[in-house]
Design an enzyme around this catalytic site. Sequence first.
Site, PDB file in Angstrom:
ATOM      1  N   ASN A   3      -5.899  -4.508  -6.370  1.00 32.40           N
ATOM      2  CA  ASN A   3      -6.995  -4.029  -5.793  1.00 32.40           C
ATOM      3  C   ASN A   3      -6.829  -2.390  -5.329  1.00 32.40           C
ATOM      4  O   ASN A   3      -7.751  -1.714  -5.285  1.00 32.40           O
ATOM      5  CB  ASN A   3      -7.050  -4.472  -4.505  1.00 32.40           C
ATOM      6  CG  ASN A   3      -8.005  -3.678  -3.319  1.00 32.40           C
ATOM      7  OD1 ASN A   3      -9.287  -3.935  -3.464  1.00 32.40           O
ATOM      8  ND2 ASN A   3      -7.337  -3.257  -2.390  1.00 32.40           N
ATOM      9  N   ASP A  41       0.830  -1.157  -0.037  1.00 34.94           N
ATOM     10  CA  ASP A  41      -0.027  -0.072  -0.026  1.00 34.94           C
ATOM     11  C   ASP A  41       0.732   1.226   0.072  1.00 34.94           C
ATOM     12  O   ASP A  41       2.201   1.058   0.339  1.00 34.94           O
ATOM     13  CB  ASP A  41      -0.917  -0.085   1.275  1.00 34.94           C
ATOM     14  CG  ASP A  41      -2.214   0.651   0.897  1.00 34.94           C
ATOM     15  OD1 ASP A  41      -3.208   0.237   0.780  1.00 34.94           O
ATOM     16  OD2 ASP A  41      -2.193   1.975   1.011  1.00 34.94           O
ATOM     17  N   TYR A  72     -13.896   7.176 -13.342  1.00 31.95           N
ATOM     18  CA  TYR A  72     -13.983   6.056 -12.846  1.00 31.95           C
ATOM     19  C   TYR A  72     -14.615   4.966 -13.921  1.00 31.95           C
ATOM     20  O   TYR A  72     -14.127   3.993 -13.647  1.00 31.95           O
ATOM     21  CB  TYR A  72     -14.756   6.395 -11.592  1.00 31.95           C
ATOM     22  CG  TYR A  72     -14.666   5.075 -10.519  1.00 31.95           C
ATOM     23  CD1 TYR A  72     -13.700   4.915  -9.526  1.00 31.95           C
ATOM     24  CD2 TYR A  72     -15.594   4.281 -10.344  1.00 31.95           C
ATOM     25  CE1 TYR A  72     -13.464   4.024  -8.575  1.00 31.95           C
ATOM     26  CE2 TYR A  72     -15.644   3.101  -9.531  1.00 31.95           C
ATOM     27  CZ  TYR A  72     -14.609   2.995  -8.735  1.00 31.95           C
ATOM     28  OH  TYR A  72     -14.546   1.793  -7.829  1.00 31.95           O
ATOM     29  N   THR A 101     -16.789   1.022   3.022  1.00 31.82           N
ATOM     30  CA  THR A 101     -15.241   1.050   3.240  1.00 31.82           C
ATOM     31  C   THR A 101     -14.993   2.521   3.446  1.00 31.82           C
ATOM     32  O   THR A 101     -15.581   3.356   2.923  1.00 31.82           O
ATOM     33  CB  THR A 101     -14.558   0.395   2.187  1.00 31.82           C
ATOM     34  OG1 THR A 101     -14.413   1.432   0.980  1.00 31.82           O
ATOM     35  CG2 THR A 101     -14.710  -0.961   1.568  1.00 31.82           C
ATOM     36  N   VAL A 113       1.449   1.914  -6.640  1.00 32.73           N
ATOM     37  CA  VAL A 113       1.205   1.207  -8.103  1.00 32.73           C
ATOM     38  C   VAL A 113       1.324   1.716  -9.205  1.00 32.73           C
ATOM     39  O   VAL A 113       1.348   1.529 -10.404  1.00 32.73           O
ATOM     40  CB  VAL A 113      -0.291   0.441  -7.950  1.00 32.73           C
ATOM     41  CG1 VAL A 113      -0.131  -0.831  -6.984  1.00 32.73           C
ATOM     42  CG2 VAL A 113      -1.460   1.083  -7.916  1.00 32.73           C
TER      43      VAL A 113
END
Length: 248
Positions: A88, A36, A155, A190, A62
Amino acid sequence: MKLKNRVAIVTGGASGIGAATVRRFVAEGATVVLTDLSERGELLAHELAGAGHAVRFSRVDVTREHEVRELVAAVALEFGQLDIMVANAGIAQQALPVESLTSEAWHQMLDVNLTGVFFSNKYAIAQMKRQGGGGAVVNIASVLGHVGRPGATAYNAAKGGVVNMTRSLGVACAKEGIRVNAVCPGFIETPLIAGASDESLAQVTGLHPIGRLGRAEEIAAAITFLASDDASFMAGASLMVDGGYAAQ
Ligand SMILES: NC(=O)c1ccc[n+]([C@@H]2O[C@H](COP(=O)([O-])OP(=O)(O)OC[C@H]3O[C@@H](n4cnc5c(N)ncnc54)[C@H](O)[C@@H]3O)[C@@H](O)[C@H]2O)c1
């Protein structure tokens, strides 16, 4: 234990769906490298290692190709193999009409949510081929990879790209036993959606026939299925885990 003796990388593993996946994977016997941007990953790795699980944290962005390449090389060196990649890591943005979407915001979204998945797939698949084939890649797309949402231009574009890249790589790698599939969550409780107003949450809840938002553990269960031998005949698929959102 569905993932015994498997070595897995989970990107964006410090929070939400990624953290639930890390917890589920270690419970299923996997060795997990959780990565992360956020140092909160260190806390989770520390907690799980303290409970006797094989897990460690590596800080990786990433969007930086060399960091993803070095991560995969380090995992292969330390553990001798990479069996599972869960791509993810992702971000959300405020909904905006397209005329207000800046090119900076567009590029940031595509960089993390599409290019980051590409880098994670590229280096994982290269390593799996070096090992002689076999392995599973699970990309976290979204129901918004399949249906449009007003204000979610970038998105929607990024997640649609993940869905179709998964088809492409699923087809390309199937013969080598490398199964590339995607999970498409509906709206999940989340930190990613924590900033949404009550009005907006009520509106999105109404989009799910099941009558509620999803839980991170419900997505982790689908990711575990695709990563395991239970999904041995699946390649290039997008598994909808969306409370019926896209079925309407
Ligand atoms: N929560 C939802 O409603 C929902 C719905 C559909 C799909 N998803 C997707 O699920 C994935 C996980 O989302 P979540 O809800 O768990 O969000 P989250 O915000 O709880 O977790 C995302 C994690 O990704 C990390 N991250 C962000 N940018 C990164 C980068 N450049 N490099 C490395 N790590 C980075 C963050 O630090 C965070 O820990 C995302 O791809 C998201 O788009 C979420």
